[in-house]
Enzyme design. Structure first.
Site, mmCIF file in Angstrom:
data_model
loop_
_atom_site.group_PDB
_atom_site.id
_atom_site.type_symbol
_atom_site.label_atom_id
_atom_site.label_comp_id
_atom_site.label_asym_id
_atom_site.label_seq_id
_atom_site.Cartn_x
_atom_site.Cartn_y
_atom_site.Cartn_z
ATOM 1 C CG ASN A 209 -0.198 -0.141 2.513
ATOM 2 O OD1 ASN A 209 0.548 0.754 2.898
ATOM 3 N ND2 ASN A 209 -0.393 -1.264 3.206
ATOM 4 C CE LYS A 336 -8.030 -0.665 12.840
ATOM 5 N NZ LYS A 336 -7.264 -0.077 11.702
#
Length: 403
Positions: A209, A336
């Site tokens: 990424n 999360k």
């Protein structure tokens, strides 16, 4: 807080040098012992006598003007300082610092000092945004130099924009915070993960990424400066790692997981700032895959979630997670935080200007179990790192008091 602190104030040649006089006065009033070094260019804007009167000490401009035969002036000043402050800091002195040049009294003393250095830039808006200046500041930040961001407003050149020296009151406040936070994580062991993991397809190709590692490196440097014993576990990065920390280099998500778990039981704080690749190829080719068919199918399998794993295993550890999102920030951040048992979660919208991968700034939101607790404005990643870790230190301190 500043009583008895020895501060060397470096004044370089910009119109904002007059603010350096006000800063010197305020530091003396706060109880600091201030010694001033001026560049020859600074003398064109304000007389050394002004600083001599305010500091009650001789002002040094010339490297060879040795007033005391028993010492070498630049070494004596370098050893003398509890903190070295450069205000205003021009693009020129920032470049000298970054490249290790010592061609005048100020730059030579900076090379010799082991004291922490705080830099307050002041220059034209376009100069401040120049890639060379930004790269020099990034280099210095990676070495542990602190920066006070310039303000935005009317500049002496007639432009309106970012580049104006921060006001003396704000610089004094930043110096107070520096001494206050210096030992706030003293004795704590902290793991910081940074950068991008990569998952090999074959020996020359991989999945990854856009993470540069800048945010994680800034966190590691800030933790070091706050007195912590830092282990930096880093994947692929595009910038130099900070000095003064233990650096463990890894490649894949599995490598990073193993490196974290190996040290986890003996750790007080984990800051999970790395951008970990979620999936890996189920098979990794031993040799380079040759181009043949018009299409190729790649089967991926999910990597073990590092943050979830340490959240399940934590006992005493304070865990800080990071979430890079593009939409529904609050919803995804809280999900999360709860699923992965984080104590604090730092989220940002990577599509927002000034935030995201590869930038030198960030715009983040902080969450705990009760929801959004703070929205930090756009600031350097070094500034974000300090703000985040100050809140971690405060929560750990309050937790210890309650226990």
């Amino acid at each position: 807080m500043l009583h008895g602190k020895k501060i060397v104030l470096g004044v370089s040649g910009g119109i904002a040098a007059y603010k350096g006089a006000a800063l010197c006065s305020k530091l003396v009033q706060a109880g600091a012992e201030v010694r001033v070094i001026m560049t020859e260019s600074a003398v064109q804007f304000i007389a050394p006598l002004t600083f001599q009167t305010l500091s009650r000490h001789d002002v040094i401009v010339d490297t060879f003007d040795e007033k005391d035969a028993s010492v070498v002036s630049h070494i004596d000043l370098a050893d003398h300082a509890d903190l070295f402050v450069i205000a205003p800091a021009t693009a020129n002195i920032i470049a000298k610092m970054a490249h290790g040049m010592g061609d005048d009294m100020l730059s030579t003393t900076l090379l010799a000092t082991t004291a922490p250095v705080l830099v307050a830039p002041a220059m034209n808006v376009h100069m401040y945004a120049h890639p060379a200046v930004l790269a020099n500041m990034e280099t210095l930040a990676s070495r542990g130099v602190y920066f006070i961001e310039p303000g935005t407003g009317q500049l002496a050149c007639g432009y309106v924009g970012k580049g104006r020296l921060e006001e003396p009151e704000q610089i004094v406040e930043a110096i107070h915070r520096f001494f206050d936070q210096k030992k706030s994580l003293q004795g704590k062991k902290i793991i910081v993960t940074a950068g991008a993991t990569i998952e090999r397809i074959d020996p020359v190709r991989y999945l990854t990424n856009d993470s540069s590692g800048k945010m994680g490196f800034a966190l590691a440097a800030a933790a070091r400066d706050m007195g912590a014993e830092v282990t930096l576990i880093a994947g692929k990065t595009t910038v130099p790692a900070p000095t003064g920390v233990q650096v463990v280099r890894v490649e894949s998500a599995q490598d990073m997981l193993e490196a974290v778990l190996q040290r986890f039981d003996d750790t007080d704080i984990v800051v999970k700032a790395a951008a970990v690749t979620d999936y890996r190829p189920i098979d990794q080719a031993k040799q380079k895959i040759k181009k043949s068919a018009a299409e190729m199918t790649l089967t991926l399998v999910k990597n073990q979630d590092i943050l979830y794993t340490i959240g399940e295993r934590k006992t005493k550890q304070f865990i800080v997670g990071f979430a890079a999102e593009t939409e529904r920030i609050d919803e995804y951040a809280m999900d999360k935080l709860k699923r992965k048992r984080c104590d604090l979660l730092v989220a940002n919208d990577v599509t927002e200007e000034g935030a995201g991968f590869g930038t030198d700034t960030n715009v983040v939101r902080l969450y705990d179990a009760n929801g959004l607790i703070e929205l930090l404005p756009v600031m350097s990643k070094q500034g974000v790192a300090r703000e985040v870790l100050l809140r971690v230190a405060e929560r750990i301190r309050k937790g210890a008091q309650m226990n």
